[in-house]
Design a protein around this motif. Structure first.
Motif, PDB file in Angstrom:
ATOM      1  N   PRO A 106       0.930  -1.122  -0.155  1.00 50.53           N
ATOM      2  CA  PRO A 106       0.053   0.078   0.090  1.00 50.53           C
ATOM      3  C   PRO A 106       0.805   1.262   0.072  1.00 50.53           C
ATOM      4  N   GLU A 107       2.064   1.127   0.528  1.00 49.60           N
ATOM      5  CA  GLU A 107       3.020   2.298   0.524  1.00 49.60           C
ATOM      6  C   GLU A 107       3.612   2.730  -0.692  1.00 49.60           C
ATOM      7  N   ALA A 108       3.998   1.792  -1.537  1.00 55.26           N
ATOM      8  CA  ALA A 108       4.614   2.055  -2.727  1.00 55.26           C
ATOM      9  C   ALA A 108       4.081   2.569  -3.850  1.00 55.26           C
ATOM     10  N   GLN A 109       2.612   2.214  -3.637  1.00 55.40           N
ATOM     11  CA  GLN A 109       1.701   2.450  -5.030  1.00 55.40           C
ATOM     12  C   GLN A 109       1.091   3.898  -5.083  1.00 55.40           C
ATOM     13  N   LEU A 110       1.326   4.473  -3.768  1.00 52.50           N
ATOM     14  CA  LEU A 110       0.607   5.851  -3.519  1.00 52.50           C
ATOM     15  C   LEU A 110       1.539   6.804  -3.710  1.00 52.50           C
ATOM     16  N   VAL A 111       1.205   7.778  -4.764  1.00 55.70           N
ATOM     17  CA  VAL A 111       2.245   9.039  -4.897  1.00 55.70           C
ATOM     18  C   VAL A 111       2.074  10.271  -4.332  1.00 55.70           C
ATOM     19  N   ALA A 112       0.825  10.574  -3.758  1.00 51.95           N
ATOM     20  CA  ALA A 112       0.688  11.890  -3.151  1.00 51.95           C
ATOM     21  C   ALA A 112       0.615  11.923  -1.520  1.00 51.95           C
ATOM     22  N   GLU A 113       0.345  12.976  -0.977  1.00 52.23           N
ATOM     23  CA  GLU A 113       0.437  13.016   0.289  1.00 52.23           C
ATOM     24  C   GLU A 113      -1.126  13.229   0.886  1.00 52.23           C
ATOM     25  N   VAL A 114      -1.971  13.566   0.174  1.00 50.12           N
ATOM     26  CA  VAL A 114      -3.414  13.786   0.714  1.00 50.12           C
ATOM     27  C   VAL A 114      -4.410  12.946  -0.381  1.00 50.12           C
ATOM     28  N   VAL A 115      -5.307  12.341   0.415  1.00 49.71           N
ATOM     29  CA  VAL A 115      -6.306  11.164  -0.444  1.00 49.71           C
ATOM     30  C   VAL A 115      -6.794  11.669  -1.679  1.00 49.71           C
ATOM     31  N   GLU A 116      -7.160  13.068  -1.578  1.00 47.13           N
ATOM     32  CA  GLU A 116      -7.743  13.768  -2.701  1.00 47.13           C
ATOM     33  C   GLU A 116      -6.787  13.899  -3.926  1.00 47.13           C
ATOM     34  N   ASP A 117      -5.564  13.961  -3.562  1.00 41.95           N
ATOM     35  CA  ASP A 117      -4.769  14.245  -4.670  1.00 41.95           C
ATOM     36  C   ASP A 117      -4.449  12.929  -5.171  1.00 41.95           C
ATOM     37  N   GLU A 118      -4.395  11.936  -4.487  1.00 45.42           N
ATOM     38  CA  GLU A 118      -4.040  10.528  -4.922  1.00 45.42           C
ATOM     39  C   GLU A 118      -4.959  10.130  -6.012  1.00 45.42           C
ATOM     40  N   LEU A 119      -6.210  10.648  -5.800  1.00 42.95           N
ATOM     41  CA  LEU A 119      -7.386  10.211  -6.689  1.00 42.95           C
ATOM     42  C   LEU A 119      -7.119  11.078  -7.759  1.00 42.95           C
ATOM     43  N   ALA A 120      -6.797  12.204  -7.539  1.00 43.95           N
ATOM     44  CA  ALA A 120      -6.479  13.276  -8.745  1.00 43.95           C
ATOM     45  C   ALA A 120      -5.527  12.679  -9.949  1.00 43.95           C
TER      46      ALA A 120
END
Lengths: 288, 251
Positions: free
Chosen positions: A94-108
């Protein structure tokens, strides 16, 4: 109807490898199916997932034969970016596949890459969060979230791109039993309510078996079984060979079957087993 | 973080302009006292921005760094009157008045210049920095993303490092040798697994980005970077004040 996934005689060798990671794979999946994929470590499950989303051969080099079609697109001839709108992917870590800092930005992130206009982006982020049931996390920092919540964010980020297929490569391997069940229940909901075709790669058979109608088993790069979980778990030789972790209740009824005491369907969950056992004891008692 | 103080509400580039103004003045001033007051003004800004307590550890680190800087330089200047000698009767460890002043200037200048950076970082979310740099300064998105992603991985790396240390300790690996060379060599079994884990992780991230259409072509952005009236006010007063102070002190 045209199947959503059609893998035809697909073979793949990683660079400098003499042993094929996948050999002669044929697999057809209809739109709206919920498919479980299992097998021992190194069986080629991840390779198959990467072939479906086009990472193989577009990003990961190697020798390949045969063809992989997803929603009518040949993955070898379609850029990953184009496939992104058709097939979504969720990975183990779960750590490595997320690029953003905030949930909304990850979806964006994916929507921005596809140049979706800002207003539509806001709306699609909101919709995806609702679908996954994490609307309250929208402005939270990813660092504060649990592993299960992070995986839900990863799923929402994939769903925001409105894919027709979701491929999940052992998304629960780092989660506790409760988190695991939550993720699987979420995937069932996405499948039932939104018609998204789901391909779930999973080692935990006791979680998978009662919840998927169709289970595909890989071993040493080949498909060795493609049937309902009940049919597969009934084959003792196969489950031993694959090292499948057979649910204890299923194993018990397998023994009862062998002893000639039980003739019904193999139960996959404890509740079911309890009911069957009650029926079995009841019928014996009435006979005596 | 947002909305805590007026400093948090400013555009990141406004704060960069402020930082540049402080650096300019630090070079213009040639006397210790004005530079000291310049540094005090930076800390005052941090106080108004309600981040002084938060950045105090960073400031302490910078002070130590400045002190080391001072000590390295102060013995090397021969000019001027000798005010102090480390070993009396010999020339070893001699400090002159010119050296003392020059080195004090150097240390204070460095302090004033670098103290703006923690203030900047404490009041600006990295993603705002990306948006401002890409939109207003036309920095390519890939570079801005690289910077911010590496910042995001620091806590993860720290976690992994402590994991590796624990694992090596469990194998009775000695990390606390007295010999400095041995201690340095002891880092290799820590660095290697950490490096391999990072490479693996970077690969997963690249794949995850690839499956979400990274590099598909022109992209849009959820957030936008705007200059408010407040920003324009702060920028113009920074520029004006710097110009006035520079002219006054250079005359």
């Amino acid at each position: 109807m045209e199947p959503i996934i059609k893998v035809e005689n697909f073979t793949f060798y990683y660079p400098d490898s003499q042993v094929p990671a996948l050999a002669g794979i044929n697999l057809t999946v209809q739109a709206g199916e919920f498919l479980g994929l299992t097998g021992p470590t190194g069986a080629g499950k991840t390779t198959l997932a990467l072939a479906l989303n086009g990472i193989i051969p577009n990003f990961q080099g190697g020798r390949m034969g045969g063809r992989v079609m997803v929603a009518g697109l040949d993955t070898a001839k379609t850029p990953c970016a184009r496939l992104a709108g058709v097939i979504g992917s969720v990975f183990q870590d779960p750590e490595a596949q997320l690029v953003a800092e905030v949930v909304e930005d990850e979806l964006a992130f994916g929507l921005e890459n596809l140049a979706v206009p800002r207003e539509e982006m806001r709306q699609r982020i909101g919709a995806a969060l609702e679908m996954v049931g994490i609307a309250s996390l929208r402005h939270r920092s990813l660092r504060e979230l649990s592993g299960g919540q992070k995986q839900k964010v990863a799923i929402a980020a994939a769903v925001a791109l409105r894919p027709r297929v979701l491929v999940l490569d052992e998304p629960t391997s780092e989660l506790d039993p409760r988190g695991t069940l939550e993720i699987v229940a979420l995937l069932q909901r996405l499948n039932r309510d939104y018609g998204i075709t789901i391909l779930l790669i999973e080692q935990k058979i006791s979680v998978l078996a009662p919840r998927v109608p169709r289970l595909v088993c890989l071993n040493k790069g080949r498909i060795v079984a493609d049937a309902s979980p009940r049919q597969i778990l009934a084959q003792e030789k196969l489950t031993t060979e694959l090292g499948l972790e057979v649910p204890p209740v299923t194993a018990l009824f397998r023994m009862l079957r062998r002893a000639g005491v039980y003739h019904g369907d193999l139960p996959l969950e404890v509740d079911e087993g309890q009911r069957e056992l009650g029926r079995l004891l009841g019928s014996r008692a009435s006979r005596a | 973080m947002p909305g805590k103080s007026f400093l948090h509400k400013l555009n990141p580039l406004t704060k960069v302009v402020w930082s540049l103004a402080v650096i300019t003045l630090a070079f213009v001033y040639q006397e210790p006292l004005p530079i000291l007051s310049l540094w005090a003004s930076v800390l005052a800004v941090a106080l108004i921005g309600k981040v002084l307590r938060e950045i105090l550890p960073a400031i302490r680190g910078l002070i130590i760094f400045a002190a080391i800087f001072f000590l390295f330089q102060v013995f090397l200047i021969d000019e001027g009157q000798v005010v102090f000698t480390l070993v009396p009767g010999t020339g070893i460890g001699r400090i002159t008045d010119v050296g003392l002043k020059a080195c004090t200037m150097l240390a204070l200048r460095m302090l004033a210049m670098t103290s703006t950076i923690p203030v900047l970082l404490a009041t600006t979310p990295p993603k705002d920095m990306i948006v401002a740099f890409v939109e207003k300064l036309k920095v390519p998105y890939v570079y801005a993303l690289m910077l911010v992603t590496s910042l995001r991985f620091i806590p993860t790396l720290q976690e992994e490092l402590s994991l590796v240390i624990q694992a090596q300790r469990a194998w009775a690996y000695d990390l606390e040798g007295r010999n400095i060379i041995k201690r340095f060599l002891a880092l290799i079994p820590l660095a290697l697994p950490l490096l391999l884990m990072s490479v693996q992780r970077a690969r997963t991230m690249a794949i995850s980005m690839e499956t979400r259409a990274f590099g598909a072509g022109p992209r849009t952005s959820l957030h936008t970077s705007t200059f408010q009236l407040l920003d324009i006010g702060v920028i113009s007063s920074c520029l004006l004040l710097t110009a006035v102070l520079a002219v006054v002190s250079l005359r």
